[in-house]
Write a protein that holds these residues in place. Structure first.
Motif, mmCIF file in Angstrom:
data_model
loop_
_atom_site.group_PDB
_atom_site.id
_atom_site.type_symbol
_atom_site.label_atom_id
_atom_site.label_comp_id
_atom_site.label_asym_id
_atom_site.label_seq_id
_atom_site.Cartn_x
_atom_site.Cartn_y
_atom_site.Cartn_z
ATOM 1 N N ARG A 61 0.835 -1.204 0.000
ATOM 2 C CA ARG A 61 0.000 0.000 0.000
ATOM 3 C C ARG A 61 0.866 1.250 0.000
ATOM 4 O O ARG A 61 0.389 2.327 -0.311
ATOM 5 N N GLY A 62 2.136 1.120 0.308
ATOM 6 C CA GLY A 62 3.058 2.253 0.275
ATOM 7 C C GLY A 62 3.755 2.421 -1.065
ATOM 8 O O GLY A 62 4.536 3.352 -1.241
ATOM 9 N N LYS A 63 3.503 1.566 -1.998
ATOM 10 C CA LYS A 63 4.189 1.599 -3.294
ATOM 11 C C LYS A 63 3.341 2.356 -4.315
ATOM 12 O O LYS A 63 2.420 1.816 -4.904
ATOM 13 N N VAL A 64 3.701 3.600 -4.513
ATOM 14 C CA VAL A 64 2.946 4.490 -5.395
ATOM 15 C C VAL A 64 2.879 3.956 -6.818
ATOM 16 O O VAL A 64 1.848 4.056 -7.475
ATOM 17 N N ASP A 65 3.964 3.340 -7.298
ATOM 18 C CA ASP A 65 3.993 2.881 -8.686
ATOM 19 C C ASP A 65 2.928 1.817 -8.971
ATOM 20 O O ASP A 65 2.377 1.772 -10.068
ATOM 21 N N ILE A 66 2.612 1.002 -7.990
ATOM 22 C CA ILE A 66 1.575 -0.015 -8.177
ATOM 23 C C ILE A 66 0.218 0.658 -8.387
ATOM 24 O O ILE A 66 -0.546 0.290 -9.271
ATOM 25 N N TYR A 67 -0.054 1.663 -7.589
ATOM 26 C CA TYR A 67 -1.314 2.400 -7.710
ATOM 27 C C TYR A 67 -1.363 3.155 -9.041
ATOM 28 O O TYR A 67 -2.366 3.109 -9.754
ATOM 29 N N GLU A 68 -0.286 3.859 -9.342
ATOM 30 C CA GLU A 68 -0.234 4.650 -10.579
ATOM 31 C C GLU A 68 -0.447 3.765 -11.797
ATOM 32 O O GLU A 68 -1.244 4.092 -12.675
ATOM 33 N N HIS A 69 0.261 2.647 -11.845
ATOM 34 C CA HIS A 69 0.143 1.740 -12.989
ATOM 35 C C HIS A 69 -1.287 1.239 -13.144
ATOM 36 O O HIS A 69 -1.857 1.285 -14.236
ATOM 37 N N THR A 70 -1.848 0.763 -12.053
ATOM 38 C CA THR A 70 -3.174 0.158 -12.112
ATOM 39 C C THR A 70 -4.229 1.167 -12.547
ATOM 40 O O THR A 70 -4.996 0.925 -13.488
ATOM 41 N N VAL A 71 -4.250 2.317 -11.896
ATOM 42 C CA VAL A 71 -5.270 3.323 -12.212
ATOM 43 C C VAL A 71 -5.059 3.892 -13.613
ATOM 44 O O VAL A 71 -6.014 4.066 -14.369
ATOM 45 N N ARG A 72 -3.822 4.161 -13.979
ATOM 46 C CA ARG A 72 -3.548 4.695 -15.323
ATOM 47 C C ARG A 72 -3.999 3.706 -16.391
ATOM 48 O O ARG A 72 -4.616 4.088 -17.385
ATOM 49 N N HIS A 73 -3.705 2.435 -16.179
ATOM 50 C CA HIS A 73 -4.072 1.395 -17.146
ATOM 51 C C HIS A 73 -5.593 1.298 -17.293
ATOM 52 O O HIS A 73 -6.118 1.245 -18.410
ATOM 53 N N LEU A 74 -6.291 1.306 -16.174
ATOM 54 C CA LEU A 74 -7.750 1.215 -16.208
ATOM 55 C C LEU A 74 -8.377 2.463 -16.828
ATOM 56 O O LEU A 74 -9.302 2.368 -17.641
ATOM 57 N N ALA A 75 -7.872 3.634 -16.443
ATOM 58 C CA ALA A 75 -8.427 4.889 -16.968
ATOM 59 C C ALA A 75 -8.177 5.013 -18.468
ATOM 60 O O ALA A 75 -9.057 5.452 -19.214
ATOM 61 N N SER A 76 -6.988 4.613 -18.928
ATOM 62 C CA SER A 76 -6.693 4.727 -20.360
ATOM 63 C C SER A 76 -7.573 3.794 -21.184
ATOM 64 O O SER A 76 -7.824 4.052 -22.357
ATOM 65 N N ALA A 77 -8.059 2.717 -20.557
ATOM 66 C CA ALA A 77 -8.980 1.801 -21.239
ATOM 67 C C ALA A 77 -10.429 2.261 -21.107
ATOM 68 O O ALA A 77 -11.339 1.601 -21.604
ATOM 69 N N GLY A 78 -10.636 3.386 -20.399
ATOM 70 C CA GLY A 78 -11.987 3.901 -20.226
ATOM 71 C C GLY A 78 -12.816 3.099 -19.228
ATOM 72 O O GLY A 78 -14.028 3.211 -19.199
ATOM 73 N N ARG A 79 -12.155 2.315 -18.385
ATOM 74 C CA ARG A 79 -12.852 1.477 -17.407
ATOM 75 C C ARG A 79 -12.917 2.202 -16.059
ATOM 76 O O ARG A 79 -12.326 1.782 -15.067
ATOM 77 N N PHE A 80 -13.660 3.288 -16.038
ATOM 78 C CA PHE A 80 -13.796 4.084 -14.827
ATOM 79 C C PHE A 80 -14.570 3.339 -13.750
ATOM 80 O O PHE A 80 -14.387 3.595 -12.563
#
Length: 184
Positions: free
Chosen positions: A48-67
């Motif tokens: 939960r302290g690893k920002v890159d995991i959050y950034e990757h996951t949310v960026r990937h989902l958002a770029s696919a339009g899966r809000f």
């Protein structure tokens, strides 16, 4: 322990399994599986302290339009918001903003037990990232007094950026003057 014993221990240790889980998360192409892997990883506090995991996951989902899946991820993370961890909640607010989901960012902010300048700045940044530029000025005027916080350089820079994005260069200049008067 022999070298073979160490190899076996390392291969089957929780740390090794978790590291391979992170690698699998970054390689995952199925979005629903990505969300499930992410949630599973986040059960462990160290991830939960690893920002890159959050950034990757949310960026990937958002770029696919899966809000809807971004919302699922954010909602799942809310159970980990600790009273003493403003930074964690601020990260969720920023992630919502980067996904253009300002209403979700506002909801996370509103439900936070402790709000400070860090979460205030995250909320204003979420406004900018969601193209809600006029909302930034309103928040800047209303929230510091309400929350008993003092805006910092990040706060002012966020408002200035919003004014510039709106083409309100005179307002941005006035904000710069205000910063100077306050010694910033």
């Amino acid at each position: 322990m022999s070298s073979v014993g160490r190899l076996l221990h390392n291969a089957f240790s929780p740390a090794s399994q978790s590291a391979s889980s992170v690698s699998a998360l970054f390689r995952e192409s199925n979005l629903e599986s990505l969300v499930q892997r992410f949630k599973k990883l986040c059960e462990h506090q160290k991830y939960r302290g690893k920002v890159d995991i959050y950034e990757h996951t949310v960026r990937h989902l958002a770029s696919a339009g899966r809000f809807d899946l971004v919302e699922e991820v954010i909602e799942d993370q809310r159970k980990y918001i600790c009273v003493s961890k403003e930074g964690f909640a601020a990260r969720l607010i920023r992630l919502c903003g980067k996904s253009g989901m300002f209403d979700h960012a506002q909801k996370v902010f509103d439900e936070m037990p402790i709000k400070g300048v860090l979460s205030f700045n995250a909320l204003m940044g979420a406004c900018v990232n969601s193209n809600k530029f006029d909302e930034v000025n309103r928040l800047f005027k209303e929230l510091p007094e309400k929350l008993s916080i003092k805006p910092d350089r990040i706060s002012y820079n966020t408002v200035i950026k919003a004014f510039c994005e709106m083409g309100s260069f005179d307002s941005a200049s006035l904000m710069l003057d205000e910063m100077e008067k306050k010694g910033m």
